[in-house]
Motif scaffolding. Structure first.
Motif, PDB file in Angstrom:
ATOM      1  N   TYR A 158       0.189  -8.762  -4.862  1.00 17.97           N
ATOM      2  CA  TYR A 158       1.499  -8.862  -4.208  1.00 17.97           C
ATOM      3  C   TYR A 158       2.029  -7.476  -3.853  1.00 17.97           C
ATOM      4  O   TYR A 158       2.503  -7.245  -2.729  1.00 17.97           O
ATOM      5  N   ALA A 159       1.976  -6.562  -4.801  1.00 14.24           N
ATOM      6  CA  ALA A 159       2.484  -5.208  -4.554  1.00 14.24           C
ATOM      7  C   ALA A 159       1.720  -4.527  -3.423  1.00 14.24           C
ATOM      8  O   ALA A 159       2.276  -3.703  -2.686  1.00 14.24           O
ATOM      9  N   ASN A 160       0.459  -4.890  -3.250  1.00 16.80           N
ATOM     10  CA  ASN A 160      -0.405  -4.270  -2.250  1.00 16.80           C
ATOM     11  C   ASN A 160      -0.138  -4.773  -0.830  1.00 16.80           C
ATOM     12  O   ASN A 160      -0.520  -4.134   0.145  1.00 16.80           O
ATOM     13  N   HIS A 161       0.529  -5.920  -0.714  1.00 18.85           N
ATOM     14  CA  HIS A 161       0.672  -6.521   0.612  1.00 18.85           C
ATOM     15  C   HIS A 161       1.639  -5.735   1.495  1.00 18.85           C
ATOM     16  O   HIS A 161       2.732  -5.379   1.081  1.00 18.85           O
ATOM     17  N   SER A 162       1.194  -5.478   2.725  1.00 21.35           N
ATOM     18  CA  SER A 162       2.016  -4.780   3.716  1.00 21.35           C
ATOM     19  C   SER A 162       1.464  -5.108   5.086  1.00 21.35           C
ATOM     20  O   SER A 162       0.430  -5.784   5.221  1.00 21.35           O
ATOM     21  N   ALA A 163       2.133  -4.626   6.125  1.00 18.05           N
ATOM     22  CA  ALA A 163       1.625  -4.834   7.481  1.00 18.05           C
ATOM     23  C   ALA A 163       0.238  -4.219   7.636  1.00 18.05           C
ATOM     24  O   ALA A 163      -0.616  -4.741   8.365  1.00 18.05           O
ATOM     25  N   GLN A 164       0.004  -3.103   6.951  1.00 17.40           N
ATOM     26  CA  GLN A 164      -1.301  -2.447   7.039  1.00 17.40           C
ATOM     27  C   GLN A 164      -2.384  -3.269   6.351  1.00 17.40           C
ATOM     28  O   GLN A 164      -3.455  -3.488   6.911  1.00 17.40           O
ATOM     29  N   THR A 165      -2.097  -3.752   5.140  1.00 16.65           N
ATOM     30  CA  THR A 165      -3.134  -4.486   4.401  1.00 16.65           C
ATOM     31  C   THR A 165      -3.312  -5.912   4.918  1.00 16.65           C
ATOM     32  O   THR A 165      -4.254  -6.589   4.522  1.00 16.65           O
ATOM     33  N   ASP A 166      -2.413  -6.354   5.812  1.00 13.03           N
ATOM     34  CA  ASP A 166      -2.632  -7.653   6.463  1.00 13.03           C
ATOM     35  C   ASP A 166      -3.980  -7.691   7.170  1.00 13.03           C
ATOM     36  O   ASP A 166      -4.563  -8.763   7.354  1.00 13.03           O
ATOM     37  N   GLY A 167      -4.452  -6.516   7.592  1.00  8.69           N
ATOM     38  CA  GLY A 167      -5.734  -6.450   8.291  1.00  8.69           C
ATOM     39  C   GLY A 167      -6.928  -6.283   7.375  1.00  8.69           C
ATOM     40  O   GLY A 167      -8.057  -6.139   7.855  1.00  8.69           O
ATOM     41  N   TRP A 168      -6.735  -6.278   6.072  1.00 13.64           N
ATOM     42  CA  TRP A 168      -7.851  -6.103   5.146  1.00 13.64           C
ATOM     43  C   TRP A 168      -8.807  -7.284   5.188  1.00 13.64           C
ATOM     44  O   TRP A 168      -8.388  -8.443   5.307  1.00 13.64           O
ATOM     45  N   GLY A 169     -10.094  -6.943   5.072  1.00 12.08           N
ATOM     46  CA  GLY A 169     -11.123  -7.958   4.961  1.00 12.08           C
ATOM     47  C   GLY A 169     -11.694  -7.987   3.559  1.00 12.08           C
ATOM     48  O   GLY A 169     -11.186  -7.345   2.637  1.00 12.08           O
ATOM     49  N   ALA A 170     -12.802  -8.709   3.407  1.00 14.85           N
ATOM     50  CA  ALA A 170     -13.399  -8.910   2.090  1.00 14.85           C
ATOM     51  C   ALA A 170     -13.838  -7.597   1.447  1.00 14.85           C
ATOM     52  O   ALA A 170     -13.654  -7.400   0.237  1.00 14.85           O
ATOM     53  N   SER A 171     -14.403  -6.682   2.236  1.00 16.39           N
ATOM     54  CA  SER A 171     -14.896  -5.431   1.654  1.00 16.39           C
ATOM     55  C   SER A 171     -13.744  -4.584   1.114  1.00 16.39           C
ATOM     56  O   SER A 171     -13.866  -3.936   0.071  1.00 16.39           O
ATOM     57  N   ASP A 172     -12.606  -4.607   1.825  1.00 18.06           N
ATOM     58  CA  ASP A 172     -11.436  -3.866   1.350  1.00 18.06           C
ATOM     59  C   ASP A 172     -10.944  -4.432   0.020  1.00 18.06           C
ATOM     60  O   ASP A 172     -10.630  -3.684  -0.915  1.00 18.06           O
ATOM     61  N   LEU A 173     -10.894  -5.736  -0.066  1.00 18.56           N
ATOM     62  CA  LEU A 173     -10.399  -6.375  -1.283  1.00 18.56           C
ATOM     63  C   LEU A 173     -11.401  -6.256  -2.423  1.00 18.56           C
ATOM     64  O   LEU A 173     -11.012  -6.220  -3.592  1.00 18.56           O
ATOM     65  N   ALA A 174     -12.686  -6.157  -2.099  1.00 18.78           N
ATOM     66  CA  ALA A 174     -13.688  -5.926  -3.148  1.00 18.78           C
ATOM     67  C   ALA A 174     -13.467  -4.558  -3.781  1.00 18.78           C
ATOM     68  O   ALA A 174     -13.537  -4.408  -5.011  1.00 18.78           O
ATOM     69  N   SER A 175     -13.181  -3.558  -2.960  1.00 16.18           N
ATOM     70  CA  SER A 175     -12.895  -2.219  -3.485  1.00 16.18           C
ATOM     71  C   SER A 175     -11.606  -2.228  -4.296  1.00 16.18           C
ATOM     72  O   SER A 175     -11.509  -1.578  -5.347  1.00 16.18           O
ATOM     73  N   PHE A 176     -10.622  -2.982  -3.814  1.00 16.50           N
ATOM     74  CA  PHE A 176      -9.359  -3.081  -4.532  1.00 16.50           C
ATOM     75  C   PHE A 176      -9.562  -3.774  -5.886  1.00 16.50           C
ATOM     76  O   PHE A 176      -8.971  -3.371  -6.896  1.00 16.50           O
ATOM     77  N   CYS A 216       3.012 -13.853   1.703  1.00 15.59           N
ATOM     78  CA  CYS A 216       4.401 -14.250   1.912  1.00 15.59           C
ATOM     79  C   CYS A 216       5.347 -13.193   1.343  1.00 15.59           C
ATOM     80  O   CYS A 216       5.303 -12.904   0.142  1.00 15.59           O
ATOM     81  N   PRO A 217       6.232 -12.610   2.148  1.00 18.12           N
ATOM     82  CA  PRO A 217       7.144 -11.580   1.636  1.00 18.12           C
ATOM     83  C   PRO A 217       8.113 -12.113   0.584  1.00 18.12           C
ATOM     84  O   PRO A 217       8.510 -11.388  -0.328  1.00 18.12           O
ATOM     85  N   HIS A 218       8.492 -13.385   0.680  1.00 25.66           N
ATOM     86  CA  HIS A 218       9.371 -13.975  -0.325  1.00 25.66           C
ATOM     87  C   HIS A 218       8.654 -14.101  -1.670  1.00 25.66           C
ATOM     88  O   HIS A 218       9.267 -13.902  -2.729  1.00 25.66           O
TER      89      HIS A 218
END
Length: 262
Positions: free
Chosen positions: A178-196, A115-117
């Motif tokens: 929250y800081a990481n959220h963007s139109a690009q990271t909207d497409g992140w899956g579990a493996s991306d978030l595991a690395s994060f 949520c951007p808000h």
């Protein structure tokens, strides 16, 4: 002297016998085909039953992704060690509680990492909230749900994994999601978030938990529970159990300080 058979009569008799034999052969074939069809049908039913049993058996053997995260202990907020709990029941059944058990004020925040808000609220108020929590005046329960994009579910599951396995890294990871959220990271899956998570203090257990999507269903369940809690959007704020306008900045600090000193 025997009378010679009439050739025409004999021919008709031969034709009748041949017709009777042909009819008998056709009837036998029909019986055989019927029997084979019945046997084949039974075999199909048996195979279907066996296949269903195998599938059900395999489903029973696979751990359900989405069991409730449960952990308690402490974490560090604003340089101060404070109590920390997730999924233990009561106010933590659907959230992460950060702050002293005897804090004068409890704030429930229903939020969505996508949520951007919520992203704006977090960026504006994280420092204020941390200061109030570190001072022992405020305890915050973060209820993570998903109403915008799938990032809310994936990040929510990752957040729960961090809370269970690396609670001391959770406050900073919460802000980072929250800081990481963007139109690009909207497409992140579990493996991306595991690395994060790994880059933000998550150990092996946290990374595996995130990769497995262990708490996706918990976020889904929390989202369903939010309707019963009178939550229609994010962020939604409750202070001491009462729904209120989403206070921010100095207005939030003043409300908490006022209640804490009452």
């Amino acid at each position: 002297m025997a009378k010679r058979p009439d050739p025409a009569v004999e021919d008709r008799r031969r034709q009748a016998r041949a017709a009777a034999q042909a009819a008998a052969a056709r009837a036998k074939r029909r019986r055989t085909l019927t029997q084979l069809a019945i046997v084949g049908g039974v075999a199909v039913v048996v195979i279907a039953i066996i296949a269903t049993a195998v599938v059900l058996g395999r489903r029973d053997q696979v751990p359900a992704a989405g069991s409730t995260p449960v952990a308690s202990g402490s974490t560090t907020v604003g340089g101060t060690s404070v109590p920390f709990a997730i999924g233990g029941g009561d106010d933590t059944a659907t959230g992460v509680r950060v702050g002293a058990a005897d804090a004068k004020v409890t704030m429930d925040l229903w939020v969505d990492y996508s949520c951007p808000h919520c992203q704006e609220f977090e960026a504006t108020n994280n420092g204020t909230i941390d200061g109030l929590v570190a001072a022992g005046k405020l305890a915050v329960v973060y209820h993570n749900i998903q109403i915008v994009t799938d990032y809310g579910t994936e990040a929510g599951s990752a957040s729960a994994c961090m809370a269970v396995h690396d609670p001391n890294a959770w406050p900073a990871f919460n802000a980072a999601l929250y800081a990481n959220h963007s139109a690009q990271t909207d497409g992140w899956g579990a493996s991306d978030l595991a690395s994060f998570a790994a880059a933000n203090g998550g150990g092996d257990a946290t990374q595996k938990c995130v990769t497995d999507g262990t708490y996706r269903n918990w976020i889904t369940a929390n989202t369903a529970a939010s309707a019963k809690a009178d939550v229609s959007g994010t962020p939604t704020m409750f202070i001491d159990g009462q729904k209120t306008d989403t206070l921010s900045g100095q207005a939030l600090a003043d409300r908490v300080n006022s209640l804490a000193s009452a």
